[in-house]
Design an enzyme around this catalytic site. Structure first.
Site, mmCIF file in Angstrom:
data_model
loop_
_atom_site.group_PDB
_atom_site.id
_atom_site.type_symbol
_atom_site.label_atom_id
_atom_site.label_comp_id
_atom_site.label_asym_id
_atom_site.label_seq_id
_atom_site.Cartn_x
_atom_site.Cartn_y
_atom_site.Cartn_z
ATOM 1 N N ALA A 1 -20.260 -19.260 -23.857
ATOM 2 C CA ALA A 1 -21.491 -19.360 -24.657
ATOM 3 C C ALA A 1 -21.546 -20.652 -25.484
ATOM 4 O O ALA A 1 -22.637 -21.153 -25.786
ATOM 5 C CB ALA A 1 -21.618 -18.143 -25.560
ATOM 6 N N GLY A 2 -20.384 -21.181 -25.844
ATOM 7 C CA GLY A 2 -20.367 -22.459 -26.577
ATOM 8 C C GLY A 2 -20.930 -23.583 -25.716
ATOM 9 O O GLY A 2 -21.716 -24.417 -26.180
ATOM 10 N N HIS A 3 -20.526 -23.580 -24.436
ATOM 11 C CA HIS A 3 -21.079 -24.596 -23.525
ATOM 12 C C HIS A 3 -22.565 -24.360 -23.290
ATOM 13 O O HIS A 3 -23.317 -25.314 -23.077
ATOM 14 C CB HIS A 3 -20.381 -24.549 -22.158
ATOM 15 C CG HIS A 3 -18.964 -24.990 -22.177
ATOM 16 N ND1 HIS A 3 -17.907 -24.126 -22.078
ATOM 17 C CD2 HIS A 3 -18.420 -26.226 -22.281
ATOM 18 C CE1 HIS A 3 -16.772 -24.791 -22.105
ATOM 19 N NE2 HIS A 3 -17.052 -26.078 -22.234
ATOM 20 N N GLN B 1 -6.211 -36.814 -19.201
ATOM 21 C CA GLN B 1 -6.239 -36.536 -20.643
ATOM 22 C C GLN B 1 -5.265 -35.426 -21.050
ATOM 23 O O GLN B 1 -5.231 -35.026 -22.208
ATOM 24 C CB GLN B 1 -7.652 -36.207 -21.105
ATOM 25 C CG GLN B 1 -8.207 -34.861 -20.639
ATOM 26 C CD GLN B 1 -9.675 -34.704 -20.990
ATOM 27 O OE1 GLN B 1 -10.544 -35.306 -20.369
ATOM 28 N NE2 GLN B 1 -9.966 -33.898 -21.997
ATOM 29 N N LYS C 1 -17.114 -29.223 -32.062
ATOM 30 C CA LYS C 1 -15.820 -28.550 -32.210
ATOM 31 C C LYS C 1 -14.676 -29.551 -32.032
ATOM 32 O O LYS C 1 -13.678 -29.481 -32.732
ATOM 33 C CB LYS C 1 -15.661 -27.401 -31.214
ATOM 34 C CG LYS C 1 -14.406 -26.591 -31.526
ATOM 35 C CD LYS C 1 -14.227 -25.448 -30.599
ATOM 36 C CE LYS C 1 -13.631 -25.865 -29.286
ATOM 37 N NZ LYS C 1 -12.220 -26.300 -29.363
ATOM 38 N N GLN D 1 -12.907 -36.176 -31.011
ATOM 39 C CA GLN D 1 -13.409 -36.645 -29.703
ATOM 40 C C GLN D 1 -14.839 -37.164 -29.824
ATOM 41 O O GLN D 1 -15.202 -38.189 -29.244
ATOM 42 C CB GLN D 1 -13.364 -35.502 -28.691
ATOM 43 C CG GLN D 1 -14.057 -35.840 -27.375
ATOM 44 C CD GLN D 1 -13.886 -34.781 -26.312
ATOM 45 O OE1 GLN D 1 -12.863 -34.763 -25.628
ATOM 46 N NE2 GLN D 1 -14.863 -33.899 -26.157
ATOM 47 N N SER E 1 -14.090 -21.441 -27.419
ATOM 48 C CA SER E 1 -13.276 -22.402 -26.681
ATOM 49 C C SER E 1 -12.826 -21.748 -25.383
ATOM 50 O O SER E 1 -12.593 -20.532 -25.350
ATOM 51 C CB SER E 1 -12.045 -22.765 -27.519
ATOM 52 O OG SER E 1 -11.070 -23.377 -26.701
HETATM 53 O O1 PAF Z 1 -14.436 -31.935 -24.171
HETATM 54 C C1 PAF Z 1 -14.142 -31.847 -22.970
HETATM 55 O O2 PAF Z 1 -14.338 -30.808 -22.336
HETATM 56 C C2 PAF Z 1 -13.505 -33.050 -22.272
HETATM 57 O O3 PAF Z 1 -12.645 -33.740 -23.119
HETATM 58 C C3 PAF Z 1 -14.531 -33.995 -21.650
HETATM 59 C C4 PAF Z 1 -15.397 -34.636 -22.708
HETATM 60 C C5 PAF Z 1 -15.401 -33.233 -20.659
HETATM 61 C C6 PAF Z 1 -13.821 -35.123 -20.890
HETATM 62 O O4 PAF Z 1 -13.016 -34.617 -19.869
#
Ligand code: PAF
Length: 275
Positions: free
Chosen positions: A27-29, A57, A148, A152, A184
């Site tokens: 739901a956050g997305h 990453q 959140k 970033q 998350s």
């Molecule tokens: O926040 C994320 O889910 C990731 O760091 C992103 C921005 C999609 C980059 O892989």
């Protein structure tokens, strides 16, 4: 809705609003995608959701291996939320073997001592690399990122300003569960006892908001987290934009936490203005 695993060449996304994700959508997305769709409609363009678990990453291979991959469910989320396309490339599509992939200069906000870089060295270099690559592939006019991951958001903002100033970075407020836990993809890995501990992150941020000085706010957060048995990596108040240490009386500030609930690393943050 277009679903494309390899490229967007059959359908030029130029000028779109992009919502970069690593999938395992929740739901956050949905809030990020809803903002992307709304913004795309306002701009007379389309909303593209990218789903890519970016290996560069992750500094911990077991974290990368454990990351949930749920592309069919993700595509259903995107369709329900009104996205126009899902772009889910393979690692070879994003990083073609033998082809150098530019790594953008790391903004200073990425390496501010005591924050993510101290615990996940190289993480933001990977984030900047993949975000720039996705921007080059999608050629968006705007991109949505969640608050959140506050650091970033600042890092991507600075990187985009330097590398692709035509891309507007749109911040989307954090969506929370009823008990305050920030949504998350990692929450799915919390056991019941972990979940009780995880609630202490938002409780700590609320405690910080009730005291006037930076030092008192940081002590209040440390107390709430340690009372819950949570191991904090950091629980600090910083300048909201630069993430440098914040002298008392300076604002706006941001309270930021990274902590372990059981075996799950969580982050959360909130505005801090002093009481
Ligand atoms: O926040 C994320 O889910 C990731 O760091 C992103 C921005 C999609 C980059 O892989």
């Amino acid at each position: 809705m277009l679903r494309n695993n390899r490229s967007l060449t059959s359908w030029s996304p130029r000028g779109c609003v992009v919502v970069p994700t690593m999938g395992a959508l929740h739901a956050g997305h949905a809030a990020l995608i809803a903002m992307g769709v709304h913004e795309a409609r306002a701009r007379g363009t389309r909303c593209v959701v990218t789903v890519f678990v970016n290996p560069t990453q992750f500094n911990d291979p077991s974290d990368l291996a454990a990351y949930p991959r749920t592309l069919d469910a993700d595509a259903a989320w995107c369709a329900r939320t009104g996205a126009d396309a899902v772009f889910a490339p393979s690692p070879e599509d994003v990083y073609p073997p033998g082809q150098p992939i530019p790594t953008p200069a790391l903004p200073t906000v990425a390496t501010e001592p005591g924050l993510e870089d101290a615990f996940r060295p190289g993480h933001f270099a990977g984030v900047c690399q993949v975000v720039l690559r996705l921007f080059r592939l999608c050629e968006p006019s705007a991109a949505v990122f969640g608050e959140k991951d506050w650091q970033q958001l600042q890092v991507v903002h600075a990187m985009a300003a330097a590398e692709m100033p035509g891309v507007e970075i749109l911040p989307c407020p954090t969506v929370r569960e009823a008990d305050g836990l920030a949504m998350s993809s990692r929450n799915a890995r919390l056991s019941e006892p972990d979940r009780a501990q995880a609630r202490s992150l938002s409780a700590a941020l609320r405690a910080a908001g009730q005291v006037a000085s930076v030092r008192a706010a940081e002590s209040a957060m440390a107390r709430v987290l340690s009372d819950a048995g949570v191991r904090a990596e950091y629980a600090v108040v910083r300048d909201a934009a630069t993430l440098e240490p914040l002298g008392d009386g300076r604002a706006p500030g941001r309270a930021l936490i990274a902590a372990w609930a059981g075996g799950v690393r969580l982050i959360d943050n909130a505005p801090w203005a002093g009481a």
